[in-house]
Design a protein around this motif. Structure first.
Motif, PDB file in Angstrom:
ATOM      1  N   ARG C 460       0.827  -1.191   0.000  1.00 18.11           N
ATOM      2  CA  ARG C 460       0.000   0.000   0.000  1.00 18.11           C
ATOM      3  C   ARG C 460       0.870   1.252   0.000  1.00 18.11           C
ATOM      4  NH1 ARG C 460      -2.498  -0.866   5.043  1.00 18.11           N
ATOM      5  NH2 ARG C 460      -0.944  -2.508   5.181  1.00 18.11           N
ATOM      6  N   GLU C 462       0.469   3.942   1.351  1.00 11.71           N
ATOM      7  CA  GLU C 462       0.580   4.623   2.643  1.00 11.71           C
ATOM      8  C   GLU C 462       1.875   4.259   3.348  1.00 11.71           C
ATOM      9  OE1 GLU C 462      -2.086   3.164   1.620  1.00 11.71           O
ATOM     10  OE2 GLU C 462      -3.832   4.434   1.944  1.00 11.71           O
ATOM     11  N   LEU C 463       2.336   3.023   3.134  1.00 10.97           N
ATOM     12  CA  LEU C 463       3.540   2.609   3.838  1.00 10.97           C
ATOM     13  C   LEU C 463       4.717   3.485   3.438  1.00 10.97           C
ATOM     14  CD1 LEU C 463       3.208  -1.258   3.790  1.00 10.97           C
ATOM     15  CD2 LEU C 463       2.677   0.345   5.610  1.00 10.97           C
ATOM     16  N   GLU C 465       4.336   6.541   1.982  1.00  5.25           N
ATOM     17  CA  GLU C 465       4.023   7.918   2.331  1.00  5.25           C
ATOM     18  C   GLU C 465       4.310   8.173   3.804  1.00  5.25           C
ATOM     19  OE1 GLU C 465       0.598   8.637  -1.029  1.00  5.25           O
ATOM     20  OE2 GLU C 465       0.001   8.302   1.044  1.00  5.25           O
ATOM     21  N   ALA C 466       4.045   7.147   4.607  1.00  7.12           N
ATOM     22  CA  ALA C 466       4.345   7.284   6.029  1.00  7.12           C
ATOM     23  C   ALA C 466       5.835   7.548   6.223  1.00  7.12           C
ATOM     24  CB  ALA C 466       3.921   6.040   6.774  1.00  7.12           C
TER      25      ALA C 466
ATOM     26  N   LEU D  62       2.121  15.231   0.000  1.00 10.46           N
ATOM     27  CA  LEU D  62       2.061  13.976  -0.753  1.00 10.46           C
ATOM     28  C   LEU D  62       1.415  14.190  -2.121  1.00 10.46           C
ATOM     29  CD1 LEU D  62       1.068  11.629   2.176  1.00 10.46           C
ATOM     30  CD2 LEU D  62       3.294  11.796   1.062  1.00 10.46           C
ATOM     31  N   PHE D  95      -2.269   7.484   9.209  1.00 11.86           N
ATOM     32  CA  PHE D  95      -3.067   7.057   8.066  1.00 11.86           C
ATOM     33  C   PHE D  95      -4.253   6.205   8.505  1.00 11.86           C
ATOM     34  CE2 PHE D  95       1.017   8.147   6.449  1.00 11.86           C
ATOM     35  CZ  PHE D  95       0.804   8.629   5.174  1.00 11.86           C
ATOM     36  N   TRP D 101       4.671  -0.372   9.369  1.00 14.93           N
ATOM     37  CA  TRP D 101       5.576  -1.169   8.546  1.00 14.93           C
ATOM     38  C   TRP D 101       5.674  -2.581   9.110  1.00 14.93           C
ATOM     39  CZ3 TRP D 101       8.374   3.766   9.689  1.00 14.93           C
ATOM     40  CH2 TRP D 101       8.025   4.738   8.751  1.00 14.93           C
TER      41      TRP D 101
END
Ligand SMILES: Nc1ncnc2c1ncn2[C@@H]1O[C@H](COP(=O)(O)OP(=O)(O)OP(=O)(O)O)[C@@H](O)[C@H]1O
Ligand SMILES: Nc1ncnc2c1ncn2[C@@H]1O[C@H](COP(=O)(O)OP(=O)(O)OP(=O)(O)O)[C@@H](O)[C@H]1O
Ligand SMILES: [Mg+2]
Ligand SMILES: [Mg+2]
Lengths: 374, 360, 612, 374
Positions: C460, C462-463, C465-466, D62, D95, D101
């Motif tokens: 994903r 998001e991983l 972006e995080a 982003l 999020f 992770w």
């Protein structure tokens, strides 16, 4: 429209189910017993992992039980050793994730159960019934779309139409609304319930959402760790929970540990909780000196700036006030350091709510309290 | 370009050949007595030159890869040459031409029969070497061209697993006998086993024979003939090699089998022509090496040393080589048809016709 | 990041485009090599010749379709059955079966083909000997077209099996369950729901298996000299083996190759369509996912029997045939008498003492490892770049191109690479070197590319972006987040390509010299009578057995090691002072379907874990 | 513990964002403007697809905006053309789906932002701060677990710790609670809010759940179709919605179309709705004859068996009664055929609720009504 499913009587008696895990047999359903009368709506309510889905799957025949008997209208579907296969059980099932077949159109999904049934219907009749089922859920206009082109709510409706198309005696639903968003969930909940009543079909509904269970069901069976801990009508469940687990799980509740100190003239008990004395109705089974828990719902908590001359008043300090729209919720810390949650509702709520850090008195009307085993 | 290598001390004076006719080949019985010492002397000189050329590297591409044992034998005599070998079954000409076209290091030695080396011949890849000037009897050059040093012969034989078939027929026609149904094999690339028959009896007869052999189910085309031959599943193999130590296997010549002289020589594109010459001479005539070849199982091949060499050499053969060479020499002496420069193109046409009949 | 993507793209472009270009040029130039030969000129002569041979051409097309098509269908059926049994039923010994199915994948196909040949000899073959014990006059003719097709199917089962397993594993069981409660029997559910659902994925597998079959030469070479001579791979092989007194017809072969490329390109487009569909369908399966297991009940016995026969045919008997060949001094039929009097075990020692064995083994490992590494690295980087880029015409084109090598049969690739190295040799002298082989083997880059692409899609956004909002630069984000997450997939693909590389025969057949030849070629030289003095069938067979064992050990050893490492890493990390260690509890739910792309190896890995 | 993030002042001015779709540029965010004061908590509330996430992602960097300016404490982060990259913006982000992770331990997740930061901290210091962040969310005991071995709520907490570890000025949260189940959502909501207040960090929170927005925020900005339609404190938003959209979206509401007929002495309007006359406060901007919508919340509806002598009474028939535990909800059909939803709350709710099919009178107290443009 002429859709008379009609309902069957489901009897589950002493159901047992083990799973094998790392070589060991882990019991998951431990002697579950309940009966659903024809045409009624029963929910299995319980926390995640308590065995609801497993019970439902045993009824559907997707799992083979290890013991106990399941019968529908007197036909034995399953004993610990013999199992009727799922396709011969005359049930409909709605899955949590819709389980809509993506390679078919909406219509093909709905007509499938009618095509594969043992006593095959003539093509025309099957088609007619499938369209009826789609009408029922207002999807008739979408019949020729690919099933993947439906929104979440529509997919859930289609799953329902499919489960009803062959007019089963029993409808099983496994958290059918949990993948929908809040507004849609409300709508679908009403639709589902009114449809079930209209068709008079027997329904067994699995959920971990108490408001869903309370609002839709005729009866609710609360499960915990593979056992049914209470089975009752929604109101009874809410107001007369059998134990702390049910009280806590069905709706929000305040719990205060206490000791029974005696009885007053009306037979109500006098209990001591953190120095304070409370009057509360109390089953006779709790004698003087018994450790108990006093439970009461947030909505029955009242607060006062000055202590009126009434029993069951606790001095407290407001530690949280939260505006939720319809409701204002506050939390007050009583002397013991424990907190009590109260709610205020209605147009006047914000005006009637305490301010943060204010010292207040919390009133627990005796008839609003319920004493349970500690 | 490489014809430039001259014999040291001028051309060798040739002795008179003590001649015996073996089929199309002339044998010099006095080869080792009267010719070899001079050749050997020339080879020592070639060795000195070869060591200097291309850093002592000698590239030998052949139809078959040289086994490490062979190279070791060569290096025992000429230790300072480093041989790089490649086996280019059925693609040797193409590899040599490609290498020249793309400018990569080419082989120093080229080899083949008149037929198999036809492209190399036509494209002018045989360096202009006068072998007689280095002491090789001129009687050896009756079949091929002067720059092509005859080093061996091979030919078509029948191999038989005597456990299953008592005796092989003496003719190809004999294979049509129903008793051989499913018992005869040939490799797809070995159409030349029929070419001698064709050269004798005409193309039509040959293609007819091949057709009959196949349609009767007697003959099968196999990639690996050896395993079924050895295990007895297909007990007769045409043109098969003889590396198999199975004592039940025997070999026999048949009428109209072709015998093909094999030549080697120096590539015009060679970087180490002296080395190429040295290798060719050693491989073809060195008595110690040939003696080893005739007796040591590790070196047995279908190829038999050039029949122009003295009888004594062939008499020394043992084991597989003995069966093989006596069969071949018998065939040759018995009038086996041999290809020559004049008949080369007929042979090619005949082999291709056989190929078409066999594989088409 | 961008630069890395561009470099990776360039590498893949060079790997694929140049050989194909050279081949097309060759097809349009004279009869021999494209450049440097005086007779070469631009012409369509080769295509004219091809057309003049059109009867032959149709025969080739028909024969190839029957052979490759037939064997593809057969091996798909077997692979599907096996995958079904190992993934979706409660059959006993599923783990053992799934390992045994992989065995034939490890034996180089040419050796495998030879083993089948030994096993099937009418008189001496162990299978026919077994059949003779049965009543009825059953003898299998090894050289018939049907036998050859069947053998091709047997040798190719592992590949589709490895691809079908994850497809079956990831299918949402509730789709089938809802069919069951709708009143459909098992059979109807399979026919109406399961198969149609899996269809796009299976079609993709079918196309890949088909292309693989089209490119493999081994079985037709050994079995098809008569019945299979019109099969494309063998035809191409024969075209470039010259006739008497002639040069090989490279130009004509290239023209043939071009025509077949058109065919495989069509198949490839079907494949791309199919997999795209599959991705779309896969995306709608929700949570609450659990694979359902079918109870075999009374079917257990016939199913196990069928599997036993399969394992006999693909693993036990061929290995036995090789073993028999290794312990007999020359090929003889199996008999107990021979067992007592003829056997000798010297060949194993001889192999181990043979320096050339070790040398070519070393080369094999270098070539297979090197090419797998190049392909995996380049493909992963490019796949990541493309999967994360905005979809434009350009990225779509790159995507298509990088996927295209699955459409190139190995024969064509080998031939094109051969031509390429010849052509560039004056400038870059690589012909015949190990480097050339590494480059050539890397042409299978598309396998890694496709896997990397879908694995990237599974990670994903998001991983990453995080990581960005945590303050990591894009490169650092890739290195610390994406790369480790892609690792399982990349590693699984690496192993697969490594094993493919170790037993590759077709490519080195075109490209290798004795100095650069890998073990598969050396082994073939040992067992082929054509290789004159190298012919040593007993040692060749012994070598094949040793090699199989070795690759098996390396492949599984690596996997085992990596999974150990992965578990160990979390545990080994230095505890932070002042913090008690909480016991590790396994996650409550299976870790999302995200991880499911990681092919069969992932499954294998979990099995390894479970076994511990 | 010494964790002083402190907050920054975020100014978003005229933000524009287009996406390219099938070759055409589709505007998604259309001139969004708002300011968040340091240390306050602002929510972006709006229906699905209205552009909330896009706005948040533009702030995070982003996505690159197409116009407008974003600045934090006066530093310009983004104009339509120049954009500071996300790793240089000094923000933390949580999020929706945690984005933990999975290949790292809990600790490794938390320490990551400290390891990659531009001015790299000494190892020891980084370790200390990461542990502080974990303590903050009570995950310090789990530091060495693999991150995947956490439950949903714990993962969400870890995401928070990670976002806070490098002490950013601004915390962005995109529906961080929507994947949690109801009970957990309540708990996390409280935790999140109190943590934000404790640290004094500025927070921008995206949600489509009104009760979340109302309960947690200092300010709520309601978005619809790429625009901010109202920005206000929670109570103002609930009681003084700017238009029908806000009224409907923020809490449940009954809406009845009506026409203004005149004014009474107090300045309240007399409106006509389906024949019935209602008295209600009404902005002067609506003149006589104007088409308006009368809105009122379910909790302010009262029902009677017999009509008391008060204004704003509508005869009706009960068509639905639903027991939801704390609340009983009913629906009554008024003469026009439209239905009005009312709720009754508290201990007595079931006793005080009407019965199905009963004829009743619905009372809408004038001060509970609000008139909006039709
Ligand atoms: N196939 C299986 N093998 C082993 N254990 C299982 C299997 N299926 C379920 N369980 C275990 O049985 C228990 C009950 O599971 P079940 O799915 O019935 O719970 P549930 O009440 O439906 O929970 P939820 O609300 O999360 O769906 C859980 O602890 C689960 O882990
Ligand atoms: N990458 C993209 N390309 C094209 N359109 C997009 C993209 N991302 C979002 N959109 C569109 O932009 C609009 C706003 O999306 P956004 O994600 O901001 O909505 P949201 O308010 O966060 O909704 P939700 O509550 O569903 O998360 C939607 O219509 C969406 O389809
Ligand atoms: Mg469940
Ligand atoms: Mg969003």
């Amino acid at each position: 429209m002429t859709h008379e499913s009609g309902g069957g009587r489901l009897v589950v008696d002493g159901l047992e189910k083990h799973y094998e895990l790392d070589g060991a047999e882990v019991p998951v359903v431990k002697g579950v017993t309940f009966t659903i009368e024809p045409g009624t709506f029963t929910s299995l309510l319980g926390p995640s992992g308590c065995g609801k889905t497993t019970t439902l799957r045993c009824v559907a025949g997707l799992e083979n039980s290890n013991g106990g008997e399941i019968s529908l209208d007197g036909n034995v579907l399953s004993t610990g050793t013999r199992h009727v296969s799922p396709d011969k059980r005359d049930i409909g099932m709605v899955f949590q994730n819709y389980a809509i077949w993506p390679h078919m159109t909406v219509f093909a999904n709905a007509v499938f159960p009618l095509q594969v049934a043992a006593g095959k219907l003539p093509k025309k009749e099957a088609r007619k019934r499938a369209m009826e089922a789609l009408e029922l859920v207002q999807l008739d206009a979408y019949a020729h779309r690919p099933a993947t082109a439906l929104s979440g709510g529509q997919q859930q409706r289609l799953a329902l139409a499919r489960a009803l198309a062959h007019r089963p005696k029993l409808l099983l639903l496994d958290e059918p609304l949990s993948n929908l968003d809040a507004k849609l969930r409300d709508t679908m909940r009403n639709e589902l319930r009114s449809l079930q009543q209209r068709l008079g079909i027997t329904a067994l509904y699995v959920t971990h959402d108490q408001s869903e269970a309370l609002s839709m069901s005729d009866r609710v069976a609360v499960m915990n760790q593979g056992r049914i801990v209470q089975e009752a009508a929604p109101r009874d469940l809410y107001y007369q929970p059998a134990d702390r687990f049910v009280a806590d799980f069905v709706g929000r509740v305040n719990m205060i540990p206490a000791i029974v100190r005696g009885r007053d003239g009306d037979g109500d008990a006098l209990v001591e909780a953190f120095g304070a004395r409370l009057v509360t109705p109390c089953p006779d089974s709790f004698g003087t000196g018994a450790d108990v828990t006093v439970t009461f719902r947030p909505e029955s908590v009242r607060w006062h700036e000055a202590a009126p001359d009434r029993p069951n008043l606790l001095p407290a300090r407001v530690v949280r006030v939260e505006f939720l729209g319809e409701i204002v919720e506050y939390e007050a810390e009583i002397l013991s350091g424990q907190t009590v949650v109260g709610t205020i509702v209605g147009r006047g709520a914000p005006l009637n709510s305490p301010s943060l850090h204010d010292p207040v008195f919390i009133e627990l009307a005796p008839q609003a309290c319920r004493v349970l085993a500690a | 370009a490489s014809g430039a290598i001259e014999p040291s001390g001028g051309p060798v004076e040739l002795a008179a050949c003590d001649a015996v006719e073996v089929g199309a080949v002339t044998r010099c019985e006095n080869f080792y007595d009267d010719y070899w010492p001079a050749i050997s002397e020339q080879m020592d000189a070639l060795y000195e030159t070869a060591k200097q050329a291309d850093g002592g590297r000698l590239v030998i591409w052949d139809w078959y890869e040289l086994s490490p044992d062979v190279i070791a034998e060569f290096n025992e005599v000429y230790p300072d040459l480093k041989i790089e070998t490649r086996g280019l079954t059925y693609n040797l000409s193409s590899a040599i031409i490609s290498a020249k076209a793309t400018g990569s290091r080419n082989t120093d030695v080229i080899s083949g029969s008149l037929v198999s080396a036809a492209t190399m011949t036509d494209e002018g890849y045989w360096a202009d070497v006068d072998w007689t000037a280095f002491g090789v009897p001129k009687e050896f050059f009756t079949i091929g061209a002067p720059e092509m040093l005859p080093d061996s012969v091979n030919g078509s034989l029948m191999q038989v697993n005597t456990d299953k078939v008592a005796e092989a027929p003496a003719t190809l026609d004999g294979l049509l006998d129903p008793q051989y149904e499913g018992k005869v094999s040939v490799a797809s690339y070995n159409a030349n086993v029929f070419a001698g028959y064709g050269m004798d009896k005409g193309e039509e007869a040959m293609t007819g024979l091949i057709g009959d052999l196949k349609s009767s189910g007697n003959l099968q085309v196999l990639e690996d003939q050896d395993s079924p031959l050895s295990s007895g599943d297909v007990p007769i193999a045409l043109g098969q090699t003889l590396f198999n130590p199975n004592p039940s296997l025997s070999v026999s010549p048949y009428e109209d089998a072709g015998v093909f002289a094999q030549f080697s020589g120096v590539n015009v594109d060679a970087k180490n022509p002296a080395g190429g010459m040295l290798w060719s001479l050693w491989n073809a005539y060195n008595p110690d090496w040939l003696e080893l070849r005739m007796t040591d199982e590790r070196f047995s091949t279908t190829q038999v040393p050039f029949p122009g060499l003295p009888t004594s050499l062939f008499d020394s053969a043992t084991g597989l080589m003995q069966t093989n060479s006596s069969a071949l020499l018998t065939g040759l002496a018995g009038g086996a048809i041999t290809e020559t420069v004049d008949t080369r193109d007929d042979w090619i046409a005949m082999i291709n016709a056989a190929d078409a009949a066999l594989n088409g | 990041m961008k630069i890395a993507t561009i470099i990776a793209g360039a590498v893949i472009f060079l790997l694929l485009a140049i050989p194909l270009a050279v081949q097309v040029i060759t097809a349009f130039r004279g009869p021999f090599l494209p450049f440097g030969v005086s007779t070469a000129k631009w012409s369509v002569e080769n295509f004219v010749t091809l057309w003049s041979l059109r009867d032959d051409f149709w025969a080739v097309l028909g024969s190839t379709a029957a052979f490759v098509g037939g064997s593809t269908v057969l091996s798909l059926l077997m692979a599907f059955g096996l995958a079904w049994v190992t993934v979706r039923t409660d059959a006993p010994l599923r783990r053992v079966i799934s390992v045994l199915v992989v065995v034939p994948f490890i034996i180089p196909p040419i050796v495998k083909a030879q083993a089948y040949l030994l096993m099937l000899s009418p008189e001496s073959g162990v299978l026919n000997q077994l059949l003779r014990l049965l009543p009825g006059d059953l003898v299998i003719d090894p050289y018939s077209f049907v036998t050859m097709t069947f053998i091709q199917a047997l040798t190719n089962v592992t590949f589709p099996y490895l691809m079908i397993v994850p497809i079956l594993t990831s299918m949402d069981g509730s789709l089938e369950e809802s069919a069951r409660v709708s009143g459909a029997s098992w059979a109807k559910t399979l026919r109406r729901v399961t198969l149609p659902m899996l269809w796009p994925g299976l079609l993709g597998v079918a196309v890949l298996t088909f292309i693989l079959g089209l490119g493999s030469l081994e079985v037709p070479l050994l079995f098809g000299q008569e019945s299979g001579k019109s099969i494309f791979a063998l035809k191409l092989w024969n075209l470039i083996s010259a006739g008497a007194g002639e040069l090989p017809q490279y130009g004509l072969a290239a023209a043939w190759g071009c025509v077949f490329l058109v065919i495989t390109t069509i198949a490839f487009v079907i494949y791309l369509r199919a997999t795209r569909n599959a991705e779309r369908r896969a995306s709608i399966s929700g949570k609450g996912f659990r694979p359902t297991v079918m109870k075999l009940g009374a079917w257990k016995i016939p199913v196990m029997l069928a599997i036993a026969v399969f394992v006999m045919l693909t693993a036990v008997l061929p290995l036995f045939a090789l073993f028999w060949s290794a312990i007999t001094p020359y090929p003889i039929a199996f008999s107990f008498e021979a067992l007592v009097t003829q056997t000798q075990f010297g060949s194993f020692g001889a192999v181990l003492a043979d320096p050339e064995f070790w040398a070519s083994l070393g080369r094999t490992l270098v070539i297979a490892g090197g090419s797998a590494t190049i392909a995996c690295v380049a493909a992963t980087v490019l796949a990541y770049g493309i999967a994360r880029a905005r979809r434009t015409g350009w990225t779509k084109a790159v995507d298509l191109f990088a996927s295209s090598s699955v459409a190139i049969p190995a024969v064509i690739a080998g031939f094109a690479m051969f031509l390429t190295f010849m052509v560039i040799n004056p400038v870059i002298p690589l012909a015949g070197t190990i480097v050339a082989l590494i480059i050539a083997y890397s042409y299978r880059v598309s396998i890694a590319y496709r896997a990397g692409y879908s694995a990237t899609l599974q990670i994903r956004m998001e991983l990453e972006e995080a990581a960005l909002v945590s303050g990591a630069s894009p490169l650092e984000g890739f290195r610390r987040i994406v790369a480790p997450l892609l690792m399982p997939t990349v590693f699984a693909v690496w192993i697969q390509m490594f094993v493919l590389g170790t037993n590759e025969f077709t490519l080195p057949a075109f490209l290798a010299t004795p100095e650069s030849r890998p073990l598969s070629v050396y082994m073939y030289a040992m067992i082929s009578p054509r290789s004159a003095q190298l012919y040593q069938p007993d040692q060749g067979a012994a070598m094949a057995l040793i090699f199989t064992l070795l690759v098996f050990a390396i492949g599984y050893g690596l996997q085992w090691g990596v999974s150990l490492f992965a578990i160990g890493r979390a545990k080994r990390r230095n505890p932070i002072p002042g913090v008690g260690t909480a016991e590790v509890v396994p996650p409550a739910d299976p870790v999302a379907p995200d991880t499911r792309a990681v092919a069969a190896q992932d499954l294998e890995e979990r099995r390894q874990l479970a076994r511990r």
